[in-house]
Design an enzyme around this catalytic site. Structure first.
Site, PDB file in Angstrom:
ATOM      1  N   GLU A 131      -3.791  -3.421  -1.187  1.00  0.00           N
ATOM      2  CA  GLU A 131      -2.905  -2.270  -1.186  1.00  0.00           C
ATOM      3  C   GLU A 131      -2.819  -1.720  -2.604  1.00  0.00           C
ATOM      4  OE1 GLU A 131       0.583  -2.310   1.614  1.00  0.00           O
ATOM      5  OE2 GLU A 131       0.698  -4.331   0.824  1.00  0.00           O
ATOM      6  N   GLU A 132      -2.507  -0.441  -2.691  1.00  0.00           N
ATOM      7  CA  GLU A 132      -2.367   0.205  -3.997  1.00  0.00           C
ATOM      8  C   GLU A 132      -1.204  -0.370  -4.793  1.00  0.00           C
ATOM      9  OE1 GLU A 132       0.579   2.058  -4.442  1.00  0.00           O
ATOM     10  OE2 GLU A 132       1.082   1.619  -2.357  1.00  0.00           O
ATOM     11  N   ASP A 159       2.642 -12.909  -5.387  1.00  0.00           N
ATOM     12  CA  ASP A 159       1.641 -12.303  -4.505  1.00  0.00           C
ATOM     13  C   ASP A 159       1.019 -11.023  -5.071  1.00  0.00           C
ATOM     14  OD1 ASP A 159       3.912 -10.816  -4.082  1.00  0.00           O
ATOM     15  OD2 ASP A 159       3.915 -10.990  -1.899  1.00  0.00           O
ATOM     16  N   ARG A 160       1.670 -10.394  -6.051  1.00  0.00           N
ATOM     17  CA  ARG A 160       1.078  -9.180  -6.620  1.00  0.00           C
ATOM     18  C   ARG A 160       0.260  -9.505  -7.867  1.00  0.00           C
ATOM     19  NH1 ARG A 160       5.260  -4.051  -6.191  1.00  0.00           N
ATOM     20  NH2 ARG A 160       5.502  -4.173  -3.938  1.00  0.00           N
ATOM     21  N   SER A 201      10.617 -10.932  -3.781  1.00  0.00           N
ATOM     22  CA  SER A 201       9.392 -10.455  -4.421  1.00  0.00           C
ATOM     23  C   SER A 201       9.602 -10.010  -5.861  1.00  0.00           C
ATOM     24  CB  SER A 201       8.779  -9.340  -3.581  1.00  0.00           C
ATOM     25  OG  SER A 201       7.499  -9.019  -4.050  1.00  0.00           O
ATOM     26  N   HIS A 202       9.339  -8.752  -6.133  1.00  0.00           N
ATOM     27  CA  HIS A 202       9.386  -8.229  -7.504  1.00  0.00           C
ATOM     28  C   HIS A 202      10.768  -7.687  -7.864  1.00  0.00           C
ATOM     29  CE1 HIS A 202       8.265  -5.422  -4.435  1.00  0.00           C
ATOM     30  NE2 HIS A 202       8.919  -4.515  -5.115  1.00  0.00           N
ATOM     31  N   ARG A 239       7.405   8.500  -1.789  1.00  0.00           N
ATOM     32  CA  ARG A 239       6.189   8.173  -2.523  1.00  0.00           C
ATOM     33  C   ARG A 239       5.139   9.244  -2.240  1.00  0.00           C
ATOM     34  NH1 ARG A 239       7.808   3.277  -4.141  1.00  0.00           N
ATOM     35  NH2 ARG A 239       8.308   1.607  -2.675  1.00  0.00           N
ATOM     36  N   LYS A 243      -0.887 -11.595   0.353  1.00  0.00           N
ATOM     37  CA  LYS A 243      -1.625 -11.183  -0.829  1.00  0.00           C
ATOM     38  C   LYS A 243      -1.456 -12.286  -1.870  1.00  0.00           C
ATOM     39  CE  LYS A 243       2.220  -8.067  -1.741  1.00  0.00           C
ATOM     40  NZ  LYS A 243       2.672  -6.869  -1.035  1.00  0.00           N
ATOM     41  N   ASP A 245       3.851 -11.133  -9.938  1.00  0.00           N
ATOM     42  CA  ASP A 245       5.257 -10.754  -9.732  1.00  0.00           C
ATOM     43  C   ASP A 245       6.157 -11.952  -9.437  1.00  0.00           C
ATOM     44  OD1 ASP A 245       4.369 -11.279  -7.163  1.00  0.00           O
ATOM     45  OD2 ASP A 245       5.711  -9.787  -6.279  1.00  0.00           O
ATOM     46  N   ARG A 289      16.132  -8.682   2.860  1.00  0.00           N
ATOM     47  CA  ARG A 289      16.312  -8.612   1.408  1.00  0.00           C
ATOM     48  C   ARG A 289      17.631  -7.939   1.096  1.00  0.00           C
ATOM     49  NH1 ARG A 289      11.018  -6.349  -1.577  1.00  0.00           N
ATOM     50  NH2 ARG A 289       9.829  -8.037  -0.650  1.00  0.00           N
ATOM     51  N   THR A 342       9.852  -4.983   6.531  1.00  0.00           N
ATOM     52  CA  THR A 342       8.462  -5.404   6.409  1.00  0.00           C
ATOM     53  C   THR A 342       8.348  -6.704   5.615  1.00  0.00           C
ATOM     54  OG1 THR A 342       8.340  -3.929   4.522  1.00  0.00           O
ATOM     55  CG2 THR A 342       7.414  -3.125   6.564  1.00  0.00           C
ATOM     56  N   ASP A 389       7.277 -13.572  -6.866  1.00  0.00           N
ATOM     57  CA  ASP A 389       6.869 -14.625  -5.927  1.00  0.00           C
ATOM     58  C   ASP A 389       5.365 -14.879  -5.930  1.00  0.00           C
ATOM     59  OD1 ASP A 389       6.480 -12.115  -4.797  1.00  0.00           O
ATOM     60  OD2 ASP A 389       6.544 -12.927  -2.756  1.00  0.00           O
ATOM     61  N   THR A 422       0.973   0.775   5.663  1.00  0.00           N
ATOM     62  CA  THR A 422       1.491   0.046   4.512  1.00  0.00           C
ATOM     63  C   THR A 422       2.135  -1.271   4.961  1.00  0.00           C
ATOM     64  OG1 THR A 422       1.878   2.082   3.326  1.00  0.00           O
ATOM     65  CG2 THR A 422       3.170   0.189   2.640  1.00  0.00           C
TER      66      THR A 422
HETATM   67  C1  G1P Z   1       6.030  -1.475  -0.899  1.00  0.00           C
HETATM   68  C2  G1P Z   1       4.559  -1.204  -1.103  1.00  0.00           C
HETATM   69  C3  G1P Z   1       3.748  -1.856  -0.007  1.00  0.00           C
HETATM   70  C4  G1P Z   1       4.055  -3.347   0.047  1.00  0.00           C
HETATM   71  C5  G1P Z   1       5.558  -3.559   0.164  1.00  0.00           C
HETATM   72  C6  G1P Z   1       5.910  -5.029   0.072  1.00  0.00           C
HETATM   73  O1  G1P Z   1       6.441  -0.929   0.327  1.00  0.00           O
HETATM   74  O2  G1P Z   1       4.300   0.185  -1.149  1.00  0.00           O
HETATM   75  O3  G1P Z   1       2.385  -1.630  -0.234  1.00  0.00           O
HETATM   76  O4  G1P Z   1       3.414  -3.946   1.132  1.00  0.00           O
HETATM   77  O5  G1P Z   1       6.238  -2.864  -0.882  1.00  0.00           O
HETATM   78  O6  G1P Z   1       5.518  -5.586  -1.152  1.00  0.00           O
HETATM   79  P1  G1P Z   1       7.187   0.495   0.453  1.00  0.00           P
HETATM   80  O7  G1P Z   1       8.414   0.424  -0.417  1.00  0.00           O
HETATM   81  O8  G1P Z   1       6.221   1.517  -0.058  1.00  0.00           O
HETATM   82  O9  G1P Z   1       7.477   0.643   1.915  1.00  0.00           O
HETATM   83 ZN    ZN Z   2       5.813 -10.202  -4.270  1.00  0.00          ZN
END
Ligand code: G1P
Ligand code: ZN
Length: 544
Positions: free
Chosen positions: A364-365, A282-283, A113-114, A497, A377, A278, A22, A18, A280, A345
């Site tokens: 998103e949460e 976006d969070r 990302s994070h 989760r 984001k 975070d 990575r 998604t 990059d 998601t």
């Molecule tokens: C997680 C977050 C999701 C976000 C994704 C990328 O994915 O839950 O909302 O879009 O990271 O930052 P997950 O590990 O739950 O599939």
């Molecule tokens: Zn990020």
């Protein structure tokens, strides 16, 4: 010009997920690994040849070297121009902005990302399409298929390009334009928010804030916008110098990782407003004094108050939230008389809705919020939105939330993560739960009556594409809900989760402890899934 054609072989499992590809830096450092993936992008995205590519990353270890490789490959592929952020830097939302503003044929963003960075940690690469958003499934599938059959790639033999000086230079027949990574993004945000009003708030002497850049990419962005343009005192931005390993930390803005910031918001001397972003950019995380705003609530508050902010003054056509995000936004949409979309998601599902003008704000949460201004984001966008609201309302963060809950009711919310569990066991747990779903409606569990139970499936209202098996939802008659799903981004084993949400209309109960309000539903989740029995874990690894 000297172009070399170099033999390569497919790398097993080089599948973009998604959030792009990575992996550990060491994996990326294998000969031909990065090149293989980049060539697969070029081979499948036909408009890039003769076109423009945006390029930049979050500055983590390996960023600079990957940028040089990609530039050489782009030159060998006949790309006419690459727009690259100075020093190889572009935050993810800034990259999205640059792709859209300069109408490029796409962009390559280097980030994990994070996830932690450094020689022993993670690196990532993803391709964004011309609308500025992450590549949709059909594009990532095509890239993947190509990466499985690739036998060679093309690269120029040329020295490194100077990416640390603004301006235009040539790499053989290709133009490399090094841009200020902060400028275009800043201009975009300045057009959405009331900078004058925010400046007054920051100068009022009655308001103190801190922004934690977590040694990651938002440092220069936040320093420029908050301190230089909006006049916040220097020192407002903490951990503002980007490091290749993020100072050894975990650049994820949540209560577990942004502890330094959290401390600064505590007690009588705590600041009025704390925010973080975070790796990059976006969070985002939003804090008031002694007060945490859940990302689900943040989305609902921004949507409910959008008209108070210049960029959204005319109102918003709709809202979207990812399925596990709390239903607080739905309640706002209902009162505003606008649509609320529930998507799987991952940010990519918002793209079509934004492009079609069906929504203007989404979230998103998992600490992600954004709008139609880009197709990612956007952490700093959320922070400025909050600052704009605080400046208009002249209330504390907590007061804004209390008022919001009084009007809409409160969706108490938590997420429990069980990390690195055995993939087979995780799969069985979900399969068994799925089997139980048909028998659940009507059943009473710990005082909650099940209204519906299903495996979430999404039909995109714009292109009709269907995404099945997006997580198990168990909804109760009072609006409470439990969701189970497996992470799509974890790197070791499986991550389960569990998202738990209880709806509470009574204002007298809005300041109760989240954990105690949600305890009965957590018990239900355990009864249904048998997490401890199956995994041996008595408690989640992370609670957010
Ligand atoms: C997680 C977050 C999701 C976000 C994704 C990328 O994915 O839950 O909302 O879009 O990271 O930052 P997950 O590990 O739950 O599939
Ligand atoms: Zn990020």
């Amino acid at each position: 010009m000297t172009i070399r054609q170099i033999s390569t072989r497919p790398f097993p499992g080089q599948r973009p997920g998604t959030s792009g590809l990575r992996k550990k830096v060491k994996v990326f450092q294998q000969p031909h690994y990065l090149e293989n993936f980049v060539q697969s992008i070029f081979d499948t995205q036909n408009d890039l040849a003769g076109g423009i590519l945006a390029l930049g990353g979050d500055g983590r270890f390996y960023n600079r070297s990957a940028i040089q490789t990609i530039l050489r490959m782009a030159a060998a592929h006949g790309i006419s121009k690459v727009i690259v952020g100075r020093g190889g830097i572009l935050s993810t939302p800034a990259a999205s902005c640059v792709i859209r503003k300069f109408r490029t044929q796409g962009g390559i963003i280097l980030s994990a990302s994070h996830n932690p960075g450094g020689p022993d940690d993670d690196f990532g690469i993803k391709f964004n399409v011309p609308n500025g958003g992450p590549a949709p499934e059909k594009v990532t599938e095509a890239i993947y298929r190509r990466s499985e059959e690739i036998t060679s790639y093309r690269i120029t033999e040329s020295p490194d390009v100077d990416i640390d000086r603004l301006g235009t230079r040539n790499l053989q027949d290709m133009t490399v334009e090094v841009i200020d990574p902060v400028q275009d993004y800043t201009d975009l945000l300045a057009g959405l928010f009331d900078f004058e009003l925010i400046r007054k708030l920051l100068h009022s002497g009655r308001f103190r804030m801190r922004f934690d850049a977590m040694h990651a990419v938002t440092g220069p962005y936040a320093t420029h916008i908050l301190e230089t343009l909006l006049g916040a005192p220097s020192g407002t931005v903490i951990n503002g110098t980007p490091r290749e390993n993020f100072g050894g930390g975990h650049p994820d803005p949540n209560l577990a990782h942004a502890t330094e910031l959290l401390e600064m918001t505590r007690g009588q001397r705590g600041v009025d407003f704390g925010a973080a972003s975070d790796g990059d950019g976006d969070r985002n995380m939003i804090l008031g004094r002694d007060f945490f705003v859940t990302p689900s609530d943040s989305l609902a508050v921004l949507a409910a108050n959008a008209r108070l902010v210049p960029g959204y003054q005319a109102g918003i056509p709709g809202i979207a939230r990812s399925m596990p995000t709390s239903q607080a936004a739905d309640r706002v949409a209902r009162q505003l008389g606008i649509d609320c979309y529930e998507t799987p998601t991952g940010w990519k599902f918002f793209g079509n809705l934004l492009d079609a003008g069906k929504i203007a704000i989404c979230g998103e949460e998992s600490f992600g919020t954004g709008s139609h201004h880009v197709r990612e984001k956007d952490g700093l966008w959320a922070v400025l939105f909050w600052l704009n609201l605080l400046a208009v309302k002249q209330q504390s963060v907590q007061q804004i939330l209390m008022d919001h809950w009084r009007q809409f009711g409160r969706n108490f919310y938590t997420r429990h993560d069980y990390e690195g569990i055995n993939s087979r066991i995780a799969g069985e747990l979900i399969d068994d739960l799925r089997g139980q779903l048909p028998g659940l409606p009507g059943r009473e569990l710990e005082g909650y009556t099940v209204e519906y139970a299903d495996d979430f499936s999404y039909t995109d209202p714009v292109d009709g594409s269907v995404s099945d098996n997006q997580g198990l939802r168990i909804g109760f008659t009072d609006g409470s809900r439990i969701v189970f799903r497996l992470s799509g981004t974890g790197t070791e084993g499986a991550t389960l989760r569990v998202y738990i949400e209880a709806f509470e209309p009574d204002p007298q109960r809005h300041l109760l402890q989240t954990a105690s309000v949600l305890a009965p539903l957590a018990k239900v989740a355990e009864q249904l899934a048998g997490i401890e029995k199956r995994t041996g874990r008595a408690a989640p690894d992370v609670i957010t």
